[in-house]
Design a protein around this motif. Structure first.
Motif, PDB file in Angstrom:
ATOM      1  N   GLY A 170      -6.428   4.774   6.392  1.00 33.27           N
ATOM      2  CA  GLY A 170      -6.031   5.635   5.286  1.00 33.27           C
ATOM      3  C   GLY A 170      -6.626   7.027   5.437  1.00 33.27           C
TER       4      GLY A 170
ATOM      5  N   SER B 265      -5.348   4.350  -4.151  1.00 28.94           N
ATOM      6  CA  SER B 265      -4.441   4.280  -5.282  1.00 28.94           C
ATOM      7  C   SER B 265      -5.177   3.860  -6.551  1.00 28.94           C
ATOM      8  CB  SER B 265      -3.338   3.269  -4.982  1.00 28.94           C
ATOM      9  OG  SER B 265      -2.590   3.024  -6.130  1.00 28.94           O
TER      10      SER B 265
ATOM     11  N   GLY C 245      -8.388  -0.758   1.194  1.00 23.13           N
ATOM     12  CA  GLY C 245      -7.312   0.200   1.406  1.00 23.13           C
ATOM     13  C   GLY C 245      -6.612   0.544   0.099  1.00 23.13           C
ATOM     14  N   ILE C 246      -6.311  -0.478  -0.691  1.00 21.09           N
ATOM     15  CA  ILE C 246      -5.544  -0.233  -1.906  1.00 21.09           C
ATOM     16  C   ILE C 246      -6.402   0.493  -2.942  1.00 21.09           C
ATOM     17  CG2 ILE C 246      -4.443  -1.385  -3.863  1.00 21.09           C
ATOM     18  CD1 ILE C 246      -3.464  -3.466  -1.747  1.00 21.09           C
TER      19      ILE C 246
ATOM     20  N   ILE D 262       0.839  -1.213   0.000  1.00 17.09           N
ATOM     21  CA  ILE D 262       0.000   0.000   0.000  1.00 17.09           C
ATOM     22  C   ILE D 262       0.869   1.255   0.000  1.00 17.09           C
ATOM     23  CG2 ILE D 262      -0.412   0.270   2.508  1.00 17.09           C
ATOM     24  CD1 ILE D 262      -3.386   0.882   1.502  1.00 17.09           C
TER      25      ILE D 262
ATOM     26  N   SER E 125       0.265   3.978  -2.774  1.00 18.29           N
ATOM     27  CA  SER E 125      -0.573   5.098  -2.376  1.00 18.29           C
ATOM     28  C   SER E 125       0.227   6.395  -2.249  1.00 18.29           C
ATOM     29  CB  SER E 125      -1.236   4.752  -1.034  1.00 18.29           C
ATOM     30  OG  SER E 125      -1.531   5.920  -0.321  1.00 18.29           O
TER      31      SER E 125
END
Ligand code: UDP
Ligand code: MG
Length: 315
Positions: A185, A228, A223-224, A147, A151
Motif C-alpha cells: 500500500g 481505509s 492493509g485494510i 481493498i 481504499s
C-alpha cells in the motif's frame, strides 16, 4: 575514488540459510552485469538458523559490494524491508527481492531498462499463480477486490514486493514513518510514473514459506485498516438501517395492537432481535477496537526496528 551507488538490490531474509547461497551467486552476477555502482544489501530479520553467519561471510568476501544488516529480533518482513530501505544511500534506486529466489534476479536488468526509459516505479506483476492452492488464489482475489473497493489508493492486484523504486519514490517513501506498515500500500501511495512488469513467479529455491493463512489474514487487516476508514463508517450505516427497521416494526406492532388487542406473545422474536442487535454492536465495537489499537501503537512512537549489527559498503 569510489564510484557512487546508483542501484541497491535489497533482500530481507528470515531463516533462509538453504536458499541464500544459491541466490547470492545469481545476485552477484546480475550486479556485476549492471556495472560498478550496484550494491547488494541483505537484512537478516532475526533468523535463528545460520543465515547471519552466511550473510557475514558474503560481506567479508565482497566488502565493497555487499552490505548486511541484522535486526535485533524478528520484526516481520514489512519492517525488515523498511530497515533496508532506510540504509539505501540517498540518490540510489532500489530493487526489492525475496530471499527464496521467487523473484528471479535475472529480471532486474529489464526493470532497470524501464527505469532508465523514464518509469520511476517498476512493479512486478505475477502472470501465473501456479503451485498455489485454490484457497490461496481465491483469498488473494477476494482481498484485492475488498481493498480496492475500500481504499482511496488503488493497489494493483497480483503484485508482491518485487519492484524497482527510483530515487524520488525512495525519498517519498522515507517520509512515511507509520508503525503499522503494509508495504504494498505504501509503495502504491507514493505514486509517480509506475509501470507493471509481468513475470512468472518461480517456485521457492528451498525451505518453506513463512506466511501461513493467519499471518496473511493479519497482513490483510493491516492493509485494510491502513488504507481505509470505510469499515468505521459501515457501522454508522448498519446502525441507521437497523434503527429504521426497528421504527417500522414498532409502527406495525402499534397498529396490530390497536386492531387486534395485545395477547402477550412474541418472546422468541424479541430474543432474536435482542441477540441480533447485541451481535451488531459487538461487531461495531470490534471494528472501532481495530483502529483504536493501531492508534495506540502509533501513539507510543516506538522506533520501527532495532539494528543489532551492520556491515555496510563504505562504512
Ligand atoms: N521474511 C522476512 N521476515 C519474516 C518472514 C519472511 O524477512 O518474518 C522474508 C523471507 O525470508 C522471504 C520473504 O520475506 O525473503 C518472503 O517470505 P516467504 O517466501 O516465506 O513468503 P511467500 O513467498 O510464501 O509469500
Ligand atoms: Mg517466497
Amino acid at each position: 575514488m569510489p564510484t557512487s551507488v546508483d542501484l541497491v538490490l535489497l533482500v530481507a531474509a528470515h531463516n533462509e540459510e538453504a536458499a541464500l547461497p544459491l541466490l547470492h551467486l545469481r545476485l552477484l552476477s546480475v550486479a556485476e552485469g549492471l556495472g560498478p555502482g550496484v550494491r547488494v544489501l541483505y537484512v537478516d530479520d532475526g533468523s535463528r538458523d545460520g543465515t547471519w553467519a552466511l550473510l557475514e561471510g558474503f560481506s567479508r568476501d565482497e566488502p565493497g559490494r555487499v552490505g548486511v544488516l541484522r535486526l535485533s529480533r524478528n520484526f516481520g518482513k514489512e519492517l525488515a524491508l523498511t530497515a533496508g530501505l532506510d540504509h539505501v544511500p540517498p540518490g540510489a534506486a532500489v530493487v526489492v527481492l525475496d530471499a527464496d529466489g521467487q523473484d528471479p534476479p535475472e529480471l532486474v536488468p529489464a526493470m532497470v531498462a524501464r527505469w532508465r526509459a523514464g518509469a520511476e516505479v517498476v512493479f512486478g506483476r505475477r502472470i501465473s499463480r501456479v503451485g498455489e492452492s485454490w484457497v490461496k488464489r481465491a483469498s488473494a482475489a477476494a482481498f484485492y477486490r475488498v481493498i480496492n473497493a475500500l481504499s482511496d489508493t488503488p493497489i494493483p492486484r497480483d503484485t508482491g514486493d518485487f519492484r524497482l523504486l527510483g530515487p524520488r519514490a525512495m525519498a517519498a517513501l522515507r517520509g512515511l514513518r507509520e508503525r503499522q506498515r503494509f508495504m504494498k500500500g505504501l509503495f502504491a501511495w507514493v505514486g509517480f510514473r509506475s509501470e507493471a512488469f509481468d513475470y512468472e513467479r518461480a517456485p521457492r529455491l528451498a525451505g518453506n514459506s513463512k506466511f501461513n493463512y493467519w499471518r496473511l489474514w493479519n497482513l490483510a487487516l493491516e492493509g485494510i485498516t491502513g488504507f481505509s476508514t470505510v469499515p468505521l463508517r459501515v457501522a454508522t450505516y448498519v446502525g441507521l438501517a437497523s434503527a429504521l427497521l426497528a421504527f417500522l416494526a414498532g409502527l406495525a406492532i402499534i397498529v396490530r395492537t390497536l386492531l387486534w388487542g395485545d395477547p402477550v406473545a412474541g418472546w422468541p422474536s424479541m430474543m432474536a432481535v435482542i441477540s441480533f442487535l447485541g451481535g451488531l454492536q459487538l461487531m461495531a465495537l470490534g471494528v472501532i477496537g481495530e483502529y483504536l489499537g493501531r492508534l495506540y501503537l502509533e501513539a507510543k512512537q516506538r522506533p520501527l526496528y532495532v539494528v543489532d549489527e551492520a556491515h555496510l559498503p563504505g562504512a
